[in-house]
Scaffold this active site. Structure first.
Site, PDB file in Angstrom:
ATOM      1  N   SER A   1      -4.368  -4.757  -3.098  1.00 34.69           N
ATOM      2  CA  SER A   1      -4.545  -3.322  -3.103  1.00 34.69           C
ATOM      3  C   SER A   1      -3.225  -2.546  -3.006  1.00 34.69           C
ATOM      4  CB  SER A   1      -5.486  -2.902  -1.979  1.00 34.69           C
ATOM      5  OG  SER A   1      -4.977  -3.296  -0.750  1.00 34.69           O
TER       6      SER A   1
ATOM      7  N   SER B   1      -3.482  -8.409  -0.274  1.00 35.42           N
ATOM      8  CA  SER B   1      -3.075  -7.139  -0.867  1.00 35.42           C
ATOM      9  C   SER B   1      -1.595  -6.858  -1.014  1.00 35.42           C
ATOM     10  CB  SER B   1      -3.718  -5.985  -0.091  1.00 35.42           C
ATOM     11  OG  SER B   1      -5.108  -5.990  -0.348  1.00 35.42           O
TER      12      SER B   1
ATOM     13  N   LYS C   1       2.891   2.384   1.273  1.00 37.38           N
ATOM     14  CA  LYS C   1       1.500   2.405   0.807  1.00 37.38           C
ATOM     15  C   LYS C   1       0.826   3.559   1.536  1.00 37.38           C
ATOM     16  CE  LYS C   1      -2.427  -0.783   0.413  1.00 37.38           C
ATOM     17  NZ  LYS C   1      -2.914  -2.122   0.750  1.00 37.38           N
TER      18      LYS C   1
END
Lengths: 102, 478
Positions: B157, B181, B82
């Site tokens: 996310s 997330s 990420k």
């Protein structure tokens, strides 16, 4: 406690505190959105938790120390490499004082 | 043996093939980039993709040591991060234009551990900027699409990370979970994701969202893979004073152990209210699987979880308003006017909740309610070993549905956010599909530092079911 109401003035004040420059449209839009979220959070305002302590962390560790030894770190060049403005090995920052202040 | 992609195999299987020299690292890298060439224009899971020839050169170097033995099971395995993890000399943006040109001079601890183990970094994944969102639409870059239906979100996310694992562009990814997330996108993309116990994995070098809630964790196709990855990234880091002192377990040893006699708690508050019936059905089916495996099921109650979203947001946004104060365009980054509307709103709400006159009734109240929640989780865990719940209240929404409705966006975290408040670990696993073929995951929540137990139970579930083996139709070569 003061009844939390999000007004335009509130958002302007908070934006200043948070160092955010907002346009008129943004202030209007954000005021409405924030008002709805604060209204939703009303649900917790009447809960009585006066005798409950606050939780600041969810770990058991405290006061974690290390030896005061110099370890490998960034070189000056690495530390400066992403700065917009650099002067003789220094970060250039916005002026804090006006030239009138002595 | 049915011919399938190499990246369909688990990490230990790939590691075995590599170490016996039945395949070379470059074959894995080539397959990753072939899939990326084909699918990335549809999925948009990456913000930064490393240059293929540079990665192949690395693969060549790594290949030289393959016969040396005692290599980590992650040696030679392609992965992504990420874009919230500082990666030395690789642009890192947290999906925000504020950091569009930021090249970190250092790497996060977990990145260093993965590279030391020989894992091969392919790129940085898209996300909601700064972790702010549950749909990965709050980004200054291209919105990631769900590989199962590209008109829908991949969740957030860590949406990019979930999408690239599901699309077989990499073997695994590292996501980040502050209120759901990792689990939310894992559920929406039919992959397995682990939110670790707070403190289990070092946060050093991770771009902070909410410092008392942030966790770093693996996302992969199977529980088995998650266990192998966690072995590498877990553990005390002297550069993160909140990283836990006790040693992590040898997680792979818990895979395959019987779960007979263990108890699953069903929190009744998580099964009432507005839930999509197909989601409810999937979780009920999962409970039946656990009963077949010899586990006991008991109902528990956690009355304050219904306030979970408010408590979570008051704490998370207060903390993020503080953490994002550092982005002042002095040492790095562009000015604050580049924050998205969603991020600006969060900073304002957080600053408001901490400000004079309101802090008592908002932030501090939330801190006290956090104590109540922790107590309720603790009481629930007296009666069971793990808790089960849905991951989100609905099916993966269409692009645009959530981002236009800030309140609904918040409510996506209903089942996941209280877990971060408690500091507990939780596993999101593929558990079924809707009538239209959309993935539906379920969540197992564990006691603190009992990731081993989650793996044991999750692995048993994945031996009994094959949801996790399904791959999105778009990956099939035409």
């Amino acid at each position: 406690m003061t009844e939390p109401i999000i007004s335009k003035q509130t958002v302007e004040h908070i934006a200043r505190l948070a160092n955010l420059e907002l346009t008129e449209e943004q202030i209007e839009a954000y005021t409405a959105h924030l008002a709805s979220i604060i209204a939703y959070m009303k649900e917790i305002r009447d809960l009585d938790v006066s005798t409950v302590p606050e939780t600041f962390r969810v770990i058991d560790e405290e006061n974690v120390f290390r030896e005061d030894e110099v370890n490998l770190s960034l070189t000056q060049q690495e530390a400066l490499q992403n700065a917009e403005r650099v002067h003789e090995g220094f970060f250039v920052i916005p002026a804090i004082f006006n030239s009138d202040d002595r | 043996m049915i011919k399938c992609m190499l990246l369909d195999y688990s990490i230990p299987k790939l590691s075995d093939l590599l170490q016996r020299k039945e395949i070379a690292i470059r074959e894995l890298v080539d397959e990753a980039y072939e899939n990326i060439l084909r699918l990335e224009p549809l999925v948009h899971g990456f913000i930064t993709l490393r240059d293929r020839s540079a990665v192949l050169k690395e693969a060549e170097e790594l290949q030289k040591n393959i016969s040396k033995g005692f290599l980590s099971p992650l040696y030679g395995i392609p992965f992504s991060l990420k874009d919230t993890y500082n990666t030395r000399n690789v642009r890192t943006t947290a999906a925000s234009k504020v950091l569009d040109t930021y090249i970190p001079p250092y790497s996060a601890t977990l990145v260093e551990r993965l590279i030391s183990a020989g894992a091969v970094l392919i790129g940085k994944n898209t996300q909601d900027a700064w972790g702010h969102g549950a749909s990965s639409e709050n980004t200054d870059y291209e919105i990631v699409r769900n590989p199962w239906d590209t008109n829908r979100i991949a969740g957030g996310s860590s949406g990019g990370s979930a999408a690239v694992v599901a699309s077989r562009m990499v073997s695994f990814a590292i996501g980040e979970d502050t209120g759901g997330s990792i689990r939310n996108p894992a559920s929406m993309c039919n992959v397995s994701g682990l939110k670790v116990t707070y403190g289990r994995v070092s946060r050093y070098g991770s771009i902070a969202y909410a410092s008392s809630l942030d966790t770093m964790g693996p996302m992969a196709k199977t529980v088995e893979d998650l266990a192998y990855i966690l072995e590498v990234i877990a553990g005390r880091d002297k550069r993160d004073a909140t990283s836990a002192g006790d040693l992590p377990a040898k997680y792979r040893e818990f895979l395959g152990r019987s779960v007979q006699g263990k108890t699953i708690g069903v929190p009744k508050e998580f099964f009432s209210g507005e839930i999509e019936p197909q989601v409810l059905d999937v979780v009920h089916q999962a409970i039946k699987v656990f009963e077949r495996l010899g586990m006991r099921v008991t109902e528990v109650s956690m009355p304050h979880v219904k306030y979970g979203v408010s408590i979570y947001y008051l704490i998370a946004l207060s903390e993020t308003s503080s953490n994002l104060a550092r982005y002042d365009a002095v040492r790095y980054g562009k000015t604050r006017k580049h924050f998205t509307p969603e991020t600006s709103r969060r900073i304002i709400l957080g600053t408001y909740a901490l400000s004079a006159g309101y802090a008592e009734g908002l932030y501090k109240k939330a801190q006290k309610l956090r104590t109540v929640l922790i107590q309720e989780y603790s009481e629930a865990f007296q009666k069971c070993d793990v808790l089960i719940s849905p991951v989100t209240p609905g099916l993966p929404p269409k692009i645009g549905e959530l981002i236009s409705n800030p309140l609904r966006n918040f409510l996506e975290d209903l089942y996941t956010a209280t877990v971060n408040l408690a500091g507990s670990p939780a596993l999101a696993l593929p558990a079924g599909f809707s009538a239209e073929g959309l993935p539906v995951g379920m969540q197992l929540i564990g006691k603190k530092f009992r990731e081993s137990e989650l793996f044991q139970i999750g692995y048993a579930y994945q031996q009994e079911t094959d949801w996790h083996k399904q791959s999105p139709p778009i990956i099939k070569k035409s």
